[in-house]
Design a protein around this motif. Structure first.
Motif: not given
Length: 441
Positions: A166-181
């Motif tokens: 049972n695996i879920e993967i989250v790959l964010t697209g803004d770890e280096e410069d987070s979106g707002n809010p």
């Protein structure tokens, strides 16, 4: 309290539990090791393709394209892949992928990120290789981490251990410069953390120098990252009246008092508080991004305004609150003729506290190290690493950070991944995920 004697001693005790002497790897685990070695060329070629596609945090099109590349790797492994659009936050989006396994077994959350610090206008854009060093934007952070993740998952599928995981993967697209809010930008990651039993973050491998050699470390704690602004206003006037009962001390002396009192009264273990921007005079104004400050003044004019911005990094929510309260009290003791206020930014990175559960995960990883005839990994001092996405799920689930490869020069032209460390980390990750996924909840 986190820093009570029991809470501190228990994780440390878990780390020094005896590790079984050279336990036998299972047939499937040996198969995974062999598979990762056979696919070395394929894995490096995949990483090169990702690196050559610019995906700076603000490059929405580029982040989206790298997301499609990861979709093309995950769907053949049996994952249902969704793209979560984040244009409303000023960023591209995230990959959320789910692999249903055996009911009742532990649920794993794998974390990584698609973006890099290198925007399209950076001169650093292409992959080059020289021996064991692969240089390029994101080669280590975090495209190298995603390469470790995919190599490990491929090996699990080939060995049959992925089927029931049972695996879920989250790959964010803004770890280096987070979106707002940020509560919107990290909404899907936080939700995934609440569903999971264990979180594994594929940020880069932490290493320290011991006896002249690099030693692999496990990361079970990360500090928070938040910012603050102190603004002081005061009565202006001719400089000849400074310190008088009428004029008072001016804004700059009051700001200097506050900053120096922070330095003297705030220090405690695992806490840092940097002052990164300061200015004052007859006028002082921050720009919209609060990274530039325009000030004017003369030597014969008492400063009527002064501003400072800095950060605050702590190991627990309790430490953050305690420090903020102290800072407010210091700011409240204004010198005559001045008035100061402090504002703490919202939307920072929370801490990942060093829990017993996190330490137990490192102990399990060290049993794998023993099986692989690798040295045991100590717990990295959280002062040596910055904030990370795993911190957003740390209050809900046990986790470990640093399952990606070793690299050098991250966040600067010349960033380079140590290619053999990709195989070492993929083997560790494949066995760790296979063993954890077989555990009952």
């Amino acid at each position: 309290m986190l820093f009570d004697r029991l809470a501190v001693c228990l994780p440390l005790a878990l780390l020094i539990l005896p590790v079984p002497a050279q336990a036998q790897l299972s047939r499937s685990e040996s198969s995974m090791i062999a598979h990762i070695d056979r696919e070395q060329q394929r894995t490096v070629a995949m990483l090169e393709t990702w690196v050559n596609q610019n995906s700076g945090s603000q490059n929405i099109d580029g982040v989206t394209k790298v997301g499609e590349m990861l979709r093309n790797e995950l769907e053949p492994l049996g994952f249902k892949v969704d793209w979560v659009d984040m244009r409303s936050t000023g960023r591209g989006g995230h990959i959320v992928a789910r692999h249903p396994g055996k009911a009742g077994n532990k649920r794993l959350l794998l974390i990584g990120h698609l973006d890099t610090v290198f925007e399209p206008d950076s001169p650093f854009q292409r992959w080059t290789r020289e021996g064991d060093k692969g240089e390029g934007p994101g080669a280590g952070d975090n495209k190298g981490g995603m390469a470790v993740m995919i190599a490990a998952l491929r090996a699990m599928r080939a060995a049959g251990t992925l089927k029931n995981a049972n695996i879920e993967i989250v790959l964010t697209g803004d770890e280096e410069d987070s979106g707002n809010p940020i509560d919107v930008a990290r909404r899907d990651l936080i939700a995934a953390g609440k569903r999971a039993d264990i979180a594994l973050d594929f940020e880069g491998l932490s290493q320290v120098v011991e006896n002249g050699a690099l030693v692999d470390m496990g990361s079970i704690a990360r500090r928070s990252s938040g910012s603050w602004t102190v603004t002081v206003t005061a009565q202006g006037g001719h400089s000849s009246g400074i310190f008088s009962s009428a004029a008072g001390n001016g804004a700059i002396y009051e700001l200097a008092r506050i900053i120096d009192t922070f330095r003297r009264e705030l220090p405690e273990d695992k806490l840092t508080f940097n002052v990164g921007l300061v200015g004052g005079g007859d006028t002082a104004k921050l720009d919209e991004g609060r990274i530039r400050l325009n000030a004017t003044g003369k030597t014969n004019i008492i400063a009527s305004i002064a501003v400072a911005r800095g950060d605050l990094r702590a190991i627990s929510e309790e430490q953050i609150q305690r420090t903020q309260n102290k800072m407010k009290a210091i700011v409240g003791r204004s010198l005559h003729g001045a008035k100061a206020e402090i504002i703490f930014d919202t939307g920072g990175y929370p801490p990942m506290a060093p829990t017993a559960g996190n330490a137990a995960l490192l102990a399990k990883l060290n049993r794998i190290n023993a099986d692989l005839r690798l040295p045991a990994m100590g717990a990295l001092d959280p002062l040596k690493r910055g904030a990370a996405d795993i911190s957003f799920v740390a209050k809900d689930v046990d986790g470990i950070n640093g399952l990606g490869p070793a690299s050098t020069g991250d966040h600067a032209p010349g960033e380079a991944v140590n290619i053999p460390s990709i195989w070492r980390q993929a083997k560790r990750a494949a066995i760790l995920m296979s063993r954890l996924a077989a555990e009952k909840r």
